[in-house]
Design a protein around this motif. Structure first.
Motif, PDB file in Angstrom:
ATOM      1  N   TYR A 111       0.828  -1.199   0.000  1.00 58.79           N
ATOM      2  CA  TYR A 111       0.000   0.000   0.000  1.00 58.79           C
ATOM      3  C   TYR A 111       0.868   1.257   0.000  1.00 58.79           C
ATOM      4  O   TYR A 111       2.054   1.228   0.359  1.00 58.79           O
ATOM      5  CB  TYR A 111      -0.948   0.025   1.206  1.00 58.79           C
ATOM      6  N   ARG A 113       0.807   5.148   1.572  1.00 60.13           N
ATOM      7  CA  ARG A 113       0.131   5.964   2.588  1.00 60.13           C
ATOM      8  C   ARG A 113       0.641   7.399   2.507  1.00 60.13           C
ATOM      9  O   ARG A 113       1.851   7.634   2.450  1.00 60.13           O
ATOM     10  CB  ARG A 113       0.386   5.406   3.994  1.00 60.13           C
ATOM     11  N   GLU A 115      -0.005  11.351   4.367  1.00 63.36           N
ATOM     12  CA  GLU A 115      -0.629  11.999   5.521  1.00 63.36           C
ATOM     13  C   GLU A 115      -0.222  13.464   5.602  1.00 63.36           C
ATOM     14  O   GLU A 115       0.818  13.875   5.076  1.00 63.36           O
ATOM     15  CB  GLU A 115      -0.263  11.281   6.816  1.00 63.36           C
ATOM     16  N   SER A 158       1.010  -4.936   4.177  1.00 64.98           N
ATOM     17  CA  SER A 158       0.127  -5.585   5.141  1.00 64.98           C
ATOM     18  C   SER A 158       0.265  -7.086   4.961  1.00 64.98           C
ATOM     19  O   SER A 158       0.300  -7.589   3.841  1.00 64.98           O
ATOM     20  CB  SER A 158      -1.325  -5.151   4.905  1.00 64.98           C
ATOM     21  N   ARG A 164       1.425  -4.807  10.036  1.00 65.86           N
ATOM     22  CA  ARG A 164       1.899  -4.054   8.872  1.00 65.86           C
ATOM     23  C   ARG A 164       3.283  -3.494   9.167  1.00 65.86           C
ATOM     24  O   ARG A 164       3.645  -3.268  10.321  1.00 65.86           O
ATOM     25  CB  ARG A 164       0.966  -2.874   8.558  1.00 65.86           C
ATOM     26  N   GLU A 166       6.293  -0.572   7.288  1.00 71.76           N
ATOM     27  CA  GLU A 166       6.451   0.419   6.223  1.00 71.76           C
ATOM     28  C   GLU A 166       7.722   1.223   6.411  1.00 71.76           C
ATOM     29  O   GLU A 166       8.291   1.294   7.509  1.00 71.76           O
ATOM     30  CB  GLU A 166       5.249   1.367   6.180  1.00 71.76           C
ATOM     31  N   ALA A 267      -8.558   3.686  11.495  1.00 70.56           N
ATOM     32  CA  ALA A 267      -8.720   3.741  10.039  1.00 70.56           C
ATOM     33  C   ALA A 267     -10.162   3.419   9.693  1.00 70.56           C
ATOM     34  O   ALA A 267     -10.795   2.560  10.314  1.00 70.56           O
ATOM     35  CB  ALA A 267      -7.777   2.755   9.367  1.00 70.56           C
ATOM     36  N   ALA A 279      -9.817   1.907  -0.141  1.00 71.99           N
ATOM     37  CA  ALA A 279      -8.817   2.691   0.587  1.00 71.99           C
ATOM     38  C   ALA A 279      -9.286   2.914   2.010  1.00 71.99           C
ATOM     39  O   ALA A 279     -10.445   2.678   2.353  1.00 71.99           O
ATOM     40  CB  ALA A 279      -8.579   4.025  -0.118  1.00 71.99           C
ATOM     41  N   LYS A 280      -8.366   3.372   2.837  1.00 74.57           N
ATOM     42  CA  LYS A 280      -8.676   3.646   4.238  1.00 74.57           C
ATOM     43  C   LYS A 280      -8.247   5.071   4.582  1.00 74.57           C
ATOM     44  O   LYS A 280      -7.156   5.493   4.205  1.00 74.57           O
ATOM     45  CB  LYS A 280      -7.977   2.643   5.157  1.00 74.57           C
ATOM     46  N   GLU A 282      -7.240   7.548   7.601  1.00 76.04           N
ATOM     47  CA  GLU A 282      -6.676   7.368   8.928  1.00 76.04           C
ATOM     48  C   GLU A 282      -6.650   8.681   9.712  1.00 76.04           C
ATOM     49  O   GLU A 282      -6.362   9.740   9.154  1.00 76.04           O
ATOM     50  CB  GLU A 282      -5.238   6.840   8.842  1.00 76.04           C
ATOM     51  N   GLY A 322      -4.561  10.776   7.239  1.00 77.65           N
ATOM     52  CA  GLY A 322      -3.852  10.079   6.175  1.00 77.65           C
ATOM     53  C   GLY A 322      -4.783   9.287   5.286  1.00 77.65           C
ATOM     54  O   GLY A 322      -5.931   8.978   5.662  1.00 77.65           O
ATOM     55  N   ARG A 324      -4.643   5.714   3.029  1.00 75.43           N
ATOM     56  CA  ARG A 324      -3.890   4.503   2.709  1.00 75.43           C
ATOM     57  C   ARG A 324      -4.554   3.819   1.519  1.00 75.43           C
ATOM     58  O   ARG A 324      -5.723   3.469   1.569  1.00 75.43           O
ATOM     59  CB  ARG A 324      -3.855   3.580   3.909  1.00 75.43           C
TER      60      ARG A 324
END
Length: 327
Positions: A111, A113, A115, A158, A164, A166, A267, A279-280, A282, A322, A324
């Motif tokens: 993914y 992300r 923010e 993920s 997760r 990153e 999220a 999508a999410k 956050e 954010g 994601r």
């Protein structure tokens, strides 16, 4: 005469035999009908069942001697067949509560992300060693940092089980600071100089997350990260109304230091974005310890050089929003 009597006797015998044969043949179904009726009336059943004496296998008789016609093949009641279990399609296997949680809250994959948020900084243990250090004391300051913006971008993975990881780049905007002196070591009567300037940071983090699946669209999570931060103080100024000159400025400086962070957030599923997988969105709070920062000692005005430039430990509390997006 005798021959005529013999002939007549023979004819009578034939007629008697014919009548007896007819009666015998007709009497068979009659007897059967009477027996059947008696069996039904007194307890025998056509299907071999019994009320007062019939047997389940069809061989029993009623009280009146009647025998069921059903025989053994109709004596037992027909078995009740259970309906076959419903067929389960292969695609539905594993789509129970646990599988639904993983597919909703913990989809595996890469993914992106992004923010953006607001950072409120703090300068801990801010101090300097002035040009007249020893006998002049080390002076500490109570600096107040203005709020600034923070932006970040991350590439993550993920693992489908709530975890997760990153790599993230965080940029902290310019934050002005200023503040009076607070105390000295050794303790020395004032007045002493005040300080003002600005600071900014760039940080690279390796972050880990754990998502708590609630079965709904909202997924709370916790996060922690470690990395390095490049912190920069711009030109900074000491202000002393009792000195001459009152303001004396010095060049800025940069340094790289170990950094870490912890945070919590939630999220929300928001559906596909630009044709991507769902999508999410956050909302996150994080505490960043960005290490220390120090200015330069080269004077920009005057010719007094501090023994040690203004320095402090830099921390930030950040609230960010954010997005994601699955790749």
């Amino acid at each position: 005469m005798q021959e005529g009597k013999a002939s007549m006797s023979l004819r009578l015998l034939r007629e008697a035999a014919f009548i007896l044969g007819t009666v015998a043949i007709a009497g068979v179904p009659l007897g059967l009908g009477i027996g059947s009726a008696s069996a039904q009336e007194d307890g025998g059943h056509e299907d071999g069942g019994h009320e007062d004496g019939g047997h389940e296998d069809g061989g029993g008789q009623g009280q009146g001697g009647g025998q069921g016609q059903g025989g053994g093949q109709h004596g037992k009641p027909a078995p009740i067949e259970e309906p076959p279990p419903p067929l389960v399609a292969a695609a539905d296997v594993g789509t129970g509560a646990a599988a639904g949680r993983i597919s909703r809250g913990f989809p595996a994959g890469t993914y992106l992300r992004m923010e953006f948020g607001a950072a409120r900084g703090s300068a801990g243990d801010a101090s300097w060693l002035p040009p007249g250090f020893d006998p002049d004391p080390q002076v500490f300051f109570d600096l107040d940092l203005d709020s600034t913006a923070m932006g970040g971008i991350a590439i993550g993975r993920s693992y489908g089980n709530g975890w997760r990881s990153e790599a993230a780049l965080n940029l902290f905007g310019k934050a002005d600071f200023s503040g009076p002196w607070s105390y000295t070591i050794p303790e020395t009567a004032g007045p002493h100089a005040d300080m003002e300037g600005s600071v900014r940071s760039v940080a690279l983090f390796a972050n880990g997350y754990y998502d708590f699946d609630t079965g709904g669209k909202a997924t709370p999570f916790v996060t922690a990260g470690v990395g390095v931060a490049r912190n920069t103080i711009g030109d900074w100024t000491r202000i002393n109304t009792a000195g001459d000159p009152v303001r004396r400025s010095f060049e800025g400086g940069s340094n790289t230091d170990f950094a870490w962070s912890v945070g919590v957030g939630v999220a929300m599923d928001v559906g596909p974005v630009i044709g991507s997988a769902p999508a999410k969105l956050e909302l996150t709070w994080r505490y960043f310890d960005l290490g220390s920062v120090s200015g330069g000692t080269t004077p920009l005005t005057g010719n007094s050089t501090p023994v040690e430039a203004l320095n402090f430990d830099l921390t930030d509390q950040v609230i960010s929003v954010g997005l994601r997006i699955a790749l």
